[in-house]
Design an enzyme around this catalytic site. Structure first.
Site, PDB file in Angstrom:
ATOM      1  N   GLU A 129       9.701  63.400  40.500  1.00 48.96           N
ATOM      2  CA  GLU A 129      10.967  62.784  40.119  1.00 48.96           C
ATOM      3  C   GLU A 129      11.976  63.934  40.045  1.00 48.96           C
ATOM      4  O   GLU A 129      12.111  64.591  39.020  1.00 48.96           O
ATOM      5  CB  GLU A 129      10.865  62.072  38.773  1.00 48.96           C
ATOM      6  CG  GLU A 129      12.129  61.307  38.429  1.00 48.96           C
ATOM      7  CD  GLU A 129      12.520  61.377  36.955  1.00 48.96           C
ATOM      8  OE1 GLU A 129      13.385  60.597  36.548  1.00 48.96           O
ATOM      9  OE2 GLU A 129      11.983  62.227  36.234  1.00 48.96           O
ATOM     10  N   ASP A 176       7.305  64.040  35.923  1.00 49.93           N
ATOM     11  CA  ASP A 176       8.577  63.651  35.328  1.00 49.93           C
ATOM     12  C   ASP A 176       9.507  64.853  35.209  1.00 49.93           C
ATOM     13  O   ASP A 176       9.072  65.983  34.966  1.00 49.93           O
ATOM     14  CB  ASP A 176       8.307  63.058  33.941  1.00 49.93           C
ATOM     15  CG  ASP A 176       9.563  62.611  33.243  1.00 49.93           C
ATOM     16  OD1 ASP A 176      10.214  61.686  33.761  1.00 49.93           O
ATOM     17  OD2 ASP A 176       9.895  63.178  32.186  1.00 49.93           O
TER      18      ASP A 176
END
Length: 643
Positions: free
Chosen positions: A375, A322
């Site tokens: 990401e 993330d």
């Protein structure tokens, strides 16, 4: 329990920890069962180099400081002790006297290497062991290793928040909470993923976290699977069952930041141990969290060993990381003057870059076939390119540009889509610059954004038709696929982590039709090499026609030129509610073409406009090429194959 004794730690372990390269560090630090001098107990060890004193406290001594000391291990900064009589299940923390002036303060910290932790709101570590499961997924692990990186494989990911996929409201959940156990999740989730043919489950962070509303992204215990669904052994059994059912498991992993809770990693021994001291590098202004000090060997080792821990001890098939962009840029979400440049005066976080490269090299080297997914929301070059070419070394990168452009296009009324045609075609200009995953993730269905179905314009029929067309376009487009839970049956309500999905919608044929369409899309994806073997290079894609912006029609071919006998798949999309008859589409070859999928089929909830199953390609007199004359159904995608 008896008094503690000094505990021996191998000098080589301490040396490798100091270098930042001890891949099994979680077996050295933390709490582990052992025997010493004929007594059973636990060895506990913690890194706290600036501490004056460290004591173990727990439910075994009413949390009193000063009874169970840890002893410094040389000059390593590690404190350790053997605790006779300490048993599995004991709750414990470390009481640390800091090196502050005036005798220091006593802070109570959880174990950074805790293998298990209390259910919130408790935050204490729970004594556990690691080797607690007999794996039965040897065939899966061997096939994964032999197949190598899944670049040329079909990858279709079902993203799941385990706490809200289903919930219990009758008090029979784990510990009286509404959460299903890992066994119960496996009973329902595994067949639900198998039915539409997804290849992987991706779980939002399962490392222990104190706040449900953070969805796991504010991790408190990096080595402890959340107690919301059971024990670490329960989670291992869940992964084992997934593998035996032919489903891979990917974890959302959060090395970008950690919360400021006073019981956790922040200011651990009274100093900025895991984080940067200067808030211009050590704190996230948006999230109110600390940033890891990626340049410190021991901190980097903490994170690297954690990644390997999930892959080795839980047989996880991949890590999705993330907020990678926030790691790469020193000025991420900061105004001028609020950030410090690197040694060359630039904005790149060179320590984070080196950490990510090292991580990817180690993961891919030690776990063939495992994937790492970034990401990363900027245009950083080479995110999914090998480290030896200057890249970051990830297996895949989320294609955030495709996601934003595509959803923006579909939000427009069909009559206006002609003026946004480039939103569909632009992604093919960069589709092969990275190894992309196409994500329709949880981030797109929360915080007032609405569910995917509710984003579509028009009446209910047009909304459902547009969603079916969106899915067909996504599955036809080069790149691996990711869909968040609820999207597989067209949930109307946006996601709420405090309630279960709207499973009642399955009683309505239109929602069951969306599910059926995904099953058939995954079937084509997995069955036809043309649909997955060349997701990341130009040889697997060819435009047929992208020029009909006025009609909002596009057509292209997916192909696999290096595999003999692998047929092409011709895709044609009409993004307006107008049925277009006698529409001429270039074809990559002559002969008979079969309509193998039509999102307007009544089987999926459509109007059943189409082409009767088969068509004959016609020869262009002026060019010698071929074309098909089609009936294009409204708000739909059609797939055709030769034969």
């Amino acid at each position: 329990m008896q008094l503690t004794h000094p505990a021996f730690i191998e000098p080589f372990d301490l040396y490798m920890f100091g270098k930042g390269e001890h891949w099994d560090l979680y077996r050295v630090l933390g709490a582990h069962p052992m025997a010493q001098d004929g007594a059973e107990g636990y060895r506990v060890a913690v890194w706290a180099p600036s501490a004056r004193e460290v004591y173990l406290v727990g439910d075994f001594n009413d949390w009193r400081w000063g009874e169970y000391p840890l002893y410094p291990v040389g000059v390593s900064g590690v404190w350790a002790a053997f605790v006779p009589g300490m048993r599995k299940g004991a709750l414990y923390k470390f009481g640390i006297r800091t090196g502050d002036a005036g005798g220091g303060r006593i802070v109570y910290k959880t174990d950074p290497f805790a293998l298990y932790a209390e259910m919130r709101p408790g935050v204490a570590a729970v004594a556990r062991d690691i080797d607690n499961h007999q794996w039965a997924d040897d065939d899966w692990m061997q096939r994964r290793a032999e197949a190598g990186p899944p670049l040329r494989q079909a990858v279709s990911i079902y993203e799941v928040h385990a706490g809200s996929w289903q919930r219990k409201t009758d008090g029979t959940g784990v510990g009286g909470h509404p959460f299903l156990s890992w066994e119960e999740l496996g009973d329902g989730l595994i067949p639900h993923v198998q039915n539409p043919g997804f290849t992987h489950i991706e779980l939002l962070p399962v490392a222990e976290h104190p706040l449900d509303q953070s969805w796991g992204y504010q991790t408190g215990h990096y080595y402890a699977p959340t107690s919301r669904h059971g024990t670490p052994e329960d989670f291992k059994r869940f992964v084992d069952r997934c593998h035996q059912a032919g489903i891979g498991v990917i974890l959302d992993w959060v090395p970008a930041h950690f919360p400021k809770d006073d019981w956790s990693l922040g200011r651990f021994d009274g100093t900025a141990l895991f984080e940067h001291l200067d808030p211009r590098r050590g704190e996230h202004p948006d999230w109110g969290t600390f940033i890891f000090n990626y340049g410190r060997h021991e901190v980097r080792n903490f994170l690297l060993a954690n990644a390997l821990y999930w892959l080795r001890e839980f047989h996880i098939d991949g890590l999705r990381m993330d907020a990678v962009a926030s790691m790469l840029y020193l000025d991420y979400s900061r105004e001028d003057g609020d950030w410090l440049p690197n040694e060359h005066g630039g904005r790149e976080n060179l320590d984070a870059v080196e950490f990510l490269r090292q991580l990817n090299v180690v993961v891919h080297g030690q776990f063939p076939g495992a994937m790492t997914i970034a990401e990363e929301s900027t245009a950083w070059a080479g995110v999914s390119r090998p480290v030896y070419t200057g890249g970051l070394g990830f297996t895949f990168k989320w294609n955030m540009g495709w996601m934003h452009d595509t959803l923006d296009y579909f939000r427009h009324e069909p009559v206006h889509r002609a003026y946004h045609h480039n939103a569909l075609t632009f992604s093919l200009l960069y589709a092969f610059t990275e190894n992309f995953v196409l994500p329709l993730s949880h981030d797109e269905v929360v915080h007032g954004k609405g569910a995917l179905l509710s984003k579509m314009p028009g009446d209910a029929w047009q909304q459902q038709a547009s969603l079916r067309a969106l899915y067909a376009y996504m599955w036809a487009h080069p790149g691996k696929k990711l869909l968040f839970m609820g999207g597989e049956f067209g949930q109307w309500n946006e996601w709420d982590e405090s309630r279960a999905l709207d499973w009642c919608l399955y009683q309505f044929p239109a929602h069951g039709g969306i599910h059926a369409l995904l099953r058939d899309l995954n079937g084509i994806l997995r069955r036809e090499p043309a649909m997955h073997a060349h997701d990341h290079d130009w040889t697997g894609f060819r435009w047929m026609d992208f020029s009909d912006w006025g009609g909002s029609v596009i057509s292209f071919v997916r192909q696999c030129p290096d595999r003999e006998g692998a047929p092409p798949v011709l895709w044609v999309f009409n993004f307006t509610p107008v049925v277009r008859e006698y529409y001429r589409v270039p074809a990559p070859g002559g002969g008979t073409w079969r309509e193998v999928l039509n999102t307007d089929s009544e089987y999926y909830g459509g109007s059943n406009a189409g082409n009767g199953g088969e068509l004959q390609a016609r020869t262009d007199e002026w060019s010698g090429g071929h074309h098909l004359v089609l009936t294009l159904p409204p708000l739909a995608g059609v797939a055709l194959m030769p034969g």
